[in-house]
Design an enzyme around this catalytic site. Structure first.
Site, short mmCIF file in Angstrom:
data_model
loop_
_atom_site.label_atom_id
_atom_site.label_comp_id
_atom_site.label_asym_id
_atom_site.label_seq_id
_atom_site.Cartn_x
_atom_site.Cartn_y
_atom_site.Cartn_z
CB THR B 1 -0.88 0.02 1.26
OG1 THR B 1 -1.62 -1.20 1.30
CG2 THR B 1 -1.86 1.19 1.24
CB VAL B 30 -12.69 -4.47 -0.87
CG1 VAL B 30 -12.26 -3.01 -0.96
CG2 VAL B 30 -13.05 -4.99 -2.26
N GLY B 31 -10.02 -4.15 1.17
CA GLY B 31 -9.54 -3.56 2.43
C GLY B 31 -9.96 -2.10 2.53
N GLY B 52 -2.38 -0.70 6.54
CA GLY B 52 -2.35 -1.66 7.64
C GLY B 52 -3.38 -2.74 7.44
#
Lengths: 174, 135
Positions: B1, B30-31, B52
């Site tokens: 990320t 999906v984050g 994170g």
């Protein structure tokens, strides 16, 4: 106001996972992203353009888990997500689960500026990209051997019911 | 990320985040990165990009929560970032980091792992880069 740009390339970095050449490459990429974003700010362009410019550099660098060098899903695919927000207007744009968009952050900015929506996902988001004249890339563009090996390790650990060897293949860390 | 937060010459803020997600993920998971308010937030006072364990950033609406603490409690980026990234999220069992920037040019880069790729550059055009917590 004195312009300022702050970036990150992801948390969860462990010293043992980073060889000296990899560390050197990471620092160089972060520096390039800062200089690119700063150039936009120094030219008087809005914060949004600086954010997109800096993140585009990081998406294009294979070191980081975004764009080229993204991690692989269980099925061996790269599914990319991105979002951005303009503090002055609280306009926002986001894409999720795209597999053929080289710079998801640029597509998120198009969603924000060229559509009435905030978020688009998957093939619909890719259809919108084509309508916006953004060329789609072959999914192999994103592949790096380092990430492919991470997936193989994670699959083996999972099959063996082991705990994950390192943070990056741990169940939760991207 | 990866992510960025910026303050321009007009005093306006922006935030962005981009990710490849997590290794070995399934089911279209999906984050937080594409979710406005969780992985990314910017308003007139504050801009945040997170990185994170996405599920915990979603459940705490982490990016918005940091900016809300600055808006309603008058906290600095350092205080609000610490409260969410180094206290609230680990207390729920998550981990990660964030970058935070305020309209008066204060910045913070909280994280609770061994390291986080991070950098900053001001009007002098001199880039600063760090990776490990000791830097």
């Amino acid at each position: 106001t004195s312009p300022l740009l702050v970036i990150h390339g992801g948390a969860g970095v462990e010293r043992k996972d980073l060889s000296p050449p990899e560390e050197k490459a990471a620092r160089a990429a972060l520096q390039a992203a800062l200089l690119k974003g700063h150039a936009a700010l120094a030219a008087g362009r809005p914060a949004l353009d600086a954010v997109t410019a800096a993140i585009t550099v990081l998406e294009d660098d294979p070191t980081f888990n975004a764009g080229k060098g993204a991690v692989f899903t269980h099925d061996g695919r790269n599914e990319l997500d991105a979002s951005l927000m303009d503090g002055a207007t609280q306009a926002a744009g986001a894409v999720a689960g795209v597999q053929r968009v080289r710079n998801p952050i640029q597509l998120a900015q198009r969603v924000m500026q060229k559509s009435p929506h905030v978020m688009m996902v998957g093939q619909g988001a890719e259809a919108f990209a084509v309508e916006q004249g953004i060329a789609l890339v072959d999914p192999s563009y994103f592949r790096t051997d380092k990430r492919w090996q991470q997936l193989q390790r994670a699959l083996k650990e999972e099959a063996g019911g082991q705990a994950h060897a390192d943070l990056e293949t741990a169940r939760h860390f991207g | 990320t990866v992510g960025a937060v910026a303050l321009d010459a007009q005093g306006h803020l922006a935030a962005g985040t981009s990710t490849g997600g997590m290794t070995n993920k399934r089911y279209g998971r999906v984050g937080d990165s594409p979710i406005i308010g969780a992985g990314t937030w910017a308003d007139a006072r504050c801009a945040v990009s997170g990185t994170g364990w996405g599920e915990y950033y979603i459940r705490t609406a982490a990016a918005h929560e940091i900016c809300a603490r600055m808006r309603y409690l008058g906290q600095t980026p350092e205080q609000a970032g610490k409260g969410v990234i180094n206290e609230a999220i680990p207390q729920m069992g998550g981990d990660g980091g964030a970058i935070v920037l305020s309209a008066d040019g204060k910045a913070a880069t909280p994280f609770n792992t061994q390291g986080m790729y991070r950098g900053w550059i001001g009007a002098d055009g001199v880039p600063h880069v760090a990776i490990f917590a000791s830097e």
